[in-house]
Motif scaffolding. Sequence first.
Motif, PDB file in Angstrom:
ATOM      1  N   ILE A  51       0.849  -1.190   0.000  1.00 34.07           N
ATOM      2  CA  ILE A  51       0.000   0.000   0.000  1.00 34.07           C
ATOM      3  C   ILE A  51       0.883   1.239   0.000  1.00 34.07           C
ATOM      4  N   PRO A  52       0.707   2.140  -0.974  1.00 33.19           N
ATOM      5  CA  PRO A  52       1.513   3.371  -1.001  1.00 33.19           C
ATOM      6  C   PRO A  52       1.428   4.119   0.324  1.00 33.19           C
ATOM      7  N   ARG A  53       2.559   4.609   0.778  1.00 31.44           N
ATOM      8  CA  ARG A  53       2.634   5.271   2.083  1.00 31.44           C
ATOM      9  C   ARG A  53       1.682   6.470   2.147  1.00 31.44           C
ATOM     10  N   GLY A  54       0.836   6.475   3.145  1.00 32.31           N
ATOM     11  CA  GLY A  54      -0.066   7.595   3.377  1.00 32.31           C
ATOM     12  C   GLY A  54      -1.335   7.580   2.558  1.00 32.31           C
ATOM     13  N   SER A  59      -7.725  12.791   6.896  1.00 33.11           N
ATOM     14  CA  SER A  59      -7.503  14.028   7.629  1.00 33.11           C
ATOM     15  C   SER A  59      -8.816  14.797   7.730  1.00 33.11           C
ATOM     16  N   GLY A  60      -8.914  15.638   8.752  1.00 37.01           N
ATOM     17  CA  GLY A  60     -10.122  16.432   8.926  1.00 37.01           C
ATOM     18  C   GLY A  60     -10.402  17.346   7.751  1.00 37.01           C
ATOM     19  N   VAL A  61      -9.355  17.813   7.082  1.00 39.80           N
ATOM     20  CA  VAL A  61      -9.547  18.709   5.944  1.00 39.80           C
ATOM     21  C   VAL A  61     -10.200  17.998   4.774  1.00 39.80           C
ATOM     22  N   ASP A  62     -10.170  16.662   4.770  1.00 35.31           N
ATOM     23  CA  ASP A  62     -10.800  15.907   3.690  1.00 35.31           C
ATOM     24  C   ASP A  62     -12.311  16.160   3.647  1.00 35.31           C
ATOM     25  N   VAL A  63     -12.912  16.387   4.818  1.00 38.20           N
ATOM     26  CA  VAL A  63     -14.342  16.686   4.871  1.00 38.20           C
ATOM     27  C   VAL A  63     -14.612  18.040   4.230  1.00 38.20           C
ATOM     28  N   GLY A 126      -7.249   5.039  -6.616  1.00 38.98           N
ATOM     29  CA  GLY A 126      -6.404   4.320  -5.677  1.00 38.98           C
ATOM     30  C   GLY A 126      -5.570   3.224  -6.299  1.00 38.98           C
ATOM     31  N   LEU A 127      -5.905   2.805  -7.526  1.00 38.91           N
ATOM     32  CA  LEU A 127      -5.130   1.781  -8.220  1.00 38.91           C
ATOM     33  C   LEU A 127      -4.596   2.292  -9.552  1.00 38.91           C
ATOM     34  N   GLY A 195      -1.789  12.957  -1.763  1.00 39.67           N
ATOM     35  CA  GLY A 195      -1.234  11.638  -1.507  1.00 39.67           C
ATOM     36  C   GLY A 195      -2.182  10.737  -0.756  1.00 39.67           C
ATOM     37  N   ARG A 196      -3.478  11.131  -0.667  1.00 32.26           N
ATOM     38  CA  ARG A 196      -4.475  10.363   0.073  1.00 32.26           C
ATOM     39  C   ARG A 196      -5.660  10.056  -0.839  1.00 32.26           C
ATOM     40  N   ILE A 197      -6.298   8.932  -0.616  1.00 35.14           N
ATOM     41  CA  ILE A 197      -7.446   8.530  -1.423  1.00 35.14           C
ATOM     42  C   ILE A 197      -8.758   9.072  -0.875  1.00 35.14           C
TER      43      ILE A 197
END
Length: 222
Positions: A51-54, A59-63, A126-127, A195-197
């Motif tokens: 799984i790619p790091r991170g 994170s709260g900012v994702d909302v 994600g892939l 860097g996040r899904i």
Amino acid sequence: MRRWNAELLGWALLGLGAGALGGAWLGGTLGTVVLWAALLVPVVLAYRRGIPRGLLRISGVDVLYAVVLGGVLRVVQGWLTVVFGGSGSLPSYSSLDGGLPAFWWLEDLVGGALVAPVVEEFFFRGLLLVVIFTLVRRFAGNDGAGVGLGGFVAVAASTGLFVMTHYLTGPLSAEAAMSLTLVGLVCGMLVVFTGRIWPAVLVHIVYNGTGVLLTVAGTLLG
């Protein structure tokens, strides 16, 4: 990430092709379930390799991303509908009695607004996006130019395949194609820059969810 290679990309494309063709052939709810299953198989295979790091960190900012960007995308979709000849009124379900379909909450709210965004984002962003970005960066180098090229190619390719899959599984108007393209680009850029899904998943959920809620409102108020 060393095992995220061209072979994995091949498995992803094979799953996508099989799912799109099987889903289009079967149609309806069964076709959708077959498509989701075909997309999840290469995702599981990839994440068993590493799984790619991170990537799975939230994170709260994702909302905040979800509410703002998902809302903006829905507003733009409504504007595009008007531009392409729509009335601008709220969408609604077609029914003889003017009520909601019996299983709207299961098919559209749970399936369309919750399950579909998770499955699609984990596959396309994600892939596919990650493996394409990784392969291009290996070829172009790890300097700024290589990373930039990898991000551009990955976002463009994953968005193109995202829209094409929706086209293969059902009729797609010009307005819908443009809206889906914007969703793909926004979600892809979120994954590249954060860097996040999960920002992409949540934006997609808000976009699909507001569409369902507007359709429910249009049906009940119409």
